[in-house]
Scaffold this motif. Structure first.
Motif, mmCIF file in Angstrom:
data_model
loop_
_atom_site.group_PDB
_atom_site.id
_atom_site.type_symbol
_atom_site.label_atom_id
_atom_site.label_comp_id
_atom_site.label_asym_id
_atom_site.label_seq_id
_atom_site.Cartn_x
_atom_site.Cartn_y
_atom_site.Cartn_z
ATOM 1 N N ALA A 49 -4.948 15.491 -6.426
ATOM 2 C CA ALA A 49 -5.744 15.385 -7.653
ATOM 3 C C ALA A 49 -5.870 13.948 -8.141
ATOM 4 O O ALA A 49 -6.740 13.652 -8.959
ATOM 5 C CB ALA A 49 -5.116 16.249 -8.748
ATOM 6 N N LEU A 50 -4.999 13.061 -7.640
ATOM 7 C CA LEU A 50 -5.028 11.666 -8.079
ATOM 8 C C LEU A 50 -5.680 10.740 -7.064
ATOM 9 O O LEU A 50 -5.678 9.523 -7.243
ATOM 10 C CB LEU A 50 -3.595 11.191 -8.373
ATOM 11 N N LEU A 51 -6.246 11.310 -6.003
ATOM 12 C CA LEU A 51 -6.920 10.495 -4.990
ATOM 13 C C LEU A 51 -8.399 10.355 -5.336
ATOM 14 O O LEU A 51 -9.061 11.343 -5.654
ATOM 15 C CB LEU A 51 -6.784 11.126 -3.606
ATOM 16 N N HIS A 94 1.958 -0.758 2.398
ATOM 17 C CA HIS A 94 1.288 0.548 2.386
ATOM 18 C C HIS A 94 1.110 1.081 0.961
ATOM 19 O O HIS A 94 0.168 1.807 0.680
ATOM 20 C CB HIS A 94 2.088 1.561 3.211
ATOM 21 N N GLY A 95 2.020 0.720 0.032
ATOM 22 C CA GLY A 95 1.958 1.281 -1.315
ATOM 23 C C GLY A 95 1.029 0.537 -2.244
ATOM 24 O O GLY A 95 0.612 1.084 -3.282
ATOM 25 N N ASN A 96 0.715 -0.680 -1.926
ATOM 26 C CA ASN A 96 -0.129 -1.625 -2.671
ATOM 27 C C ASN A 96 -0.511 -1.186 -4.093
ATOM 28 O O ASN A 96 0.260 -1.347 -5.023
ATOM 29 C CB ASN A 96 -1.343 -2.046 -1.831
ATOM 30 N N ASP A 97 -1.695 -0.624 -4.274
ATOM 31 C CA ASP A 97 -2.250 -0.470 -5.614
ATOM 32 C C ASP A 97 -1.592 0.608 -6.468
ATOM 33 O O ASP A 97 -1.821 0.642 -7.685
ATOM 34 C CB ASP A 97 -3.752 -0.204 -5.533
ATOM 35 N N ILE A 98 -0.801 1.502 -5.896
ATOM 36 C CA ILE A 98 -0.103 2.487 -6.736
ATOM 37 C C ILE A 98 1.308 2.031 -7.076
ATOM 38 O O ILE A 98 2.039 2.739 -7.755
ATOM 39 C CB ILE A 98 -0.046 3.881 -6.076
ATOM 40 N N GLU A 155 -0.024 5.280 -13.200
ATOM 41 C CA GLU A 155 0.726 5.640 -14.404
ATOM 42 C C GLU A 155 1.301 7.049 -14.280
ATOM 43 O O GLU A 155 2.440 7.311 -14.701
ATOM 44 C CB GLU A 155 -0.176 5.538 -15.634
ATOM 45 N N ALA A 156 0.546 7.962 -13.700
ATOM 46 C CA ALA A 156 1.046 9.328 -13.518
ATOM 47 C C ALA A 156 2.275 9.336 -12.614
ATOM 48 O O ALA A 156 3.276 10.013 -12.916
ATOM 49 C CB ALA A 156 -0.051 10.211 -12.939
ATOM 50 N N TYR A 157 2.230 8.594 -11.527
ATOM 51 C CA TYR A 157 3.384 8.528 -10.632
ATOM 52 C C TYR A 157 4.583 7.895 -11.342
ATOM 53 O O TYR A 157 5.728 8.320 -11.149
ATOM 54 C CB TYR A 157 3.041 7.746 -9.371
ATOM 55 N N ARG A 181 8.065 9.796 -11.801
ATOM 56 C CA ARG A 181 9.238 9.177 -11.156
ATOM 57 C C ARG A 181 10.331 8.877 -12.179
ATOM 58 O O ARG A 181 11.488 9.258 -12.009
ATOM 59 C CB ARG A 181 8.763 7.897 -10.475
ATOM 60 N N THR A 182 9.967 8.179 -13.240
ATOM 61 C CA THR A 182 10.968 7.803 -14.233
ATOM 62 C C THR A 182 11.480 9.014 -15.001
ATOM 63 O O THR A 182 12.643 9.038 -15.430
ATOM 64 C CB THR A 182 10.398 6.765 -15.220
#
Length: 435
Positions: free
Chosen positions: A101-103, A255-259, A340-342, A346-347
């Motif tokens: 949903a976040l892609l 690989h994680g760059n922009d997120i 921001e959702a991740y 995560r936190t």
């Protein structure tokens, strides 16, 4: 084969040199222990110890009466098969997948811009332009570029451009399971480097390079599985170490760059041969099997030359979609929402675990890492409560046992019950102190 040496280490090194020089080849038999011992004038136990070292490094294998041979085809551990399957009704938090949903939706070229013929350059110009804009801003040299089919393809092509079977490769521990499997498939020997929340440990990195590591693979941001990102301070320390070992092949995986939500502190360009790989999968969609690889002239030339004999080029349709994703203001806004959702997911889990006496780490990305005393018991305990998590065995070489929990689709309502289950499964105080 002209093996030399008086010690086990020297004999093993001599066999490796012969392999690298192609004086021996995969499948060739080594002399029997007593025969080689007599030729070298050493004790048979010395040769046996050398062969044991070679076997532990994955260079040879023993076939009983058939003797010891250079391994013809290295075994792979298939680390992603380790751990429980997902039973009906269980919540899968082991996959490592981003939240669908976040892609952002990919944008492919209009038919009038499609390139259906063989006669065109391998690098799609809009993709090249987008990459130069992104990488130049991050301090990555962009004099030489190539497109690859994702991050792992870029890493494999970079390794095979310079290394030979048996070579030592410094890798993060814990680290990406697919990379560790790849090293086994290429008959390369991993040298584990501990990771903290700022990236690879400098002292261990220096020890590995002094021990003869031919390559160093480092995750720039959103490290899998711990979420670490290389800080500015850590990057400065690693660059200083690498500057003293200019012949080491540096591979930087972003690989994680922009997120990730972190600036890139690149190591690119500090060694003679290097590659920086920026992929699209985690932020923009796993099916976008397209990454940009920047590197030195020789590395890029070898990769492009080998591609001509295989896939030829990465689909320009994919390159177009990634170029649009990297330059679109609308997609950038979408990515900010995802990032921001991740972060919240995560936190939220890390804090909930902390309240229950369990320390977890996950500074960036979509995963949380928890060190535990008994990995098997913890995974089984969570499975019994309906939660499927990834066992640390997928990612570890010598680092302590742990669990990886993918929070990409974790809801706020699930966070508390999951934290309760984790605390109970690891017996709260049994969690090992984190790094």
């Amino acid at each position: 084969m002209a093996t030399t040496g008086r010690t086990a280490a020297d004999i093993a090194a001599s066999v490796e040199r012969d392999l690298h020089a192609r004086e021996i080849a995969p499948g060739d038999a080594l002399p029997p222990v007593r025969t080689l011992a007599a030729e070298l004038g050493v004790n048979a136990n010395t040769v046996a110890a050398a062969y044991r070292t070679l076997r532990e490094r994955g260079i040879v294998e023993t076939h009983g009466r058939a003797g010891t041979r250079i391994r013809a085809r290295p075994a792979t551990t298939q680390r992603n098969t380790l751990g429980p399957s997902v039973p009906p009704g269980a919540r899968d938090l082991a996959s490592g997948e981003p939240d669908p949903a976040l892609l952002p939706s990919p944008v492919f070229p209009e038919p009038s811009h499609w390139r259906p013929l063989y006669v065109h350059g391998a690098l799609y110009r809009p993709f090249e332009d987008a990459a130069r804009t992104v990488l130049d801003a991050a301090g990555v040299p962009t004099d030489h570029l190539a497109a690859t089919s994702g991050a792992l393809d870029g890493i494999e092509r970079s390794l095979t451009a310079h290394l030979r079977p048996g070579d030592l490769v410094a890798v993060e521990d814990p680290g990406w399971s697919n990379l560790l499997d790849l090293l086994g498939a290429l008959n390369l020997t991993p040298r584990p480097i501990p990771v903290d929340d700022q990236g690879p440990d400098p002292a261990a990195t220096e020890d590995a390079l002094r021990a003869g590591a031919r390559a160093f693979v480092v995750t720039a941001r959103a490290h899998n599985p711990t979420g670490a990102s290389v800080s500015a301070e850590r990057a400065a320390a690693l660059r200083s170490i690498l500057a003293a070992h200019p012949r080491v092949v540096l591979l930087e995986d972003d690989h994680g760059n922009d997120i990730s939500g972190r600036d890139l502190h690149t190591l690119a360009g500090i060694t003679t041969h290097w590659a920086h790989i920026r992929s699209a999968s985690k932020a923009y969609g796993p099916d976008l099997r397209c990454a940009m690889l920047a590197g030195d002239a020789i590395t890029i030339d070898r990769i492009i030359g080998r591609q001509r004999l295989g896939p030829g080029w990465i689909s320009h349709a994919l390159q177009h979609a990634v170029a649009h994703a990297w330059t679109s203001a609308e997609v950038a806004a979408h990515i900010r929402v995802a990032r921001e959702a991740y972060r919240v997911r995560r936190t939220g889990l890390i804090e909930a675990l902390r309240e229950r006496g369990v320390r977890a780490v996950g500074d960036t990305g979509i995963n949380v890492w928890i060190e535990v005393r008994d990995e098997t018991a913890a995974v089984a305990g969570l499975l019994a409560r309906g939660w499927v998590v990834a066992p640390g065995a997928r990612y570890r070489i010598t680092s302590p046992p742990g669990l990886r929990i993918t929070v990409a689709t974790l809801t706020a309502e699930e966070t508390g019950p999951l934290a309760d289950a984790v605390a109970e499964a690891v017996h709260t105080g049994a969690a090992r102190p984190g790094r």
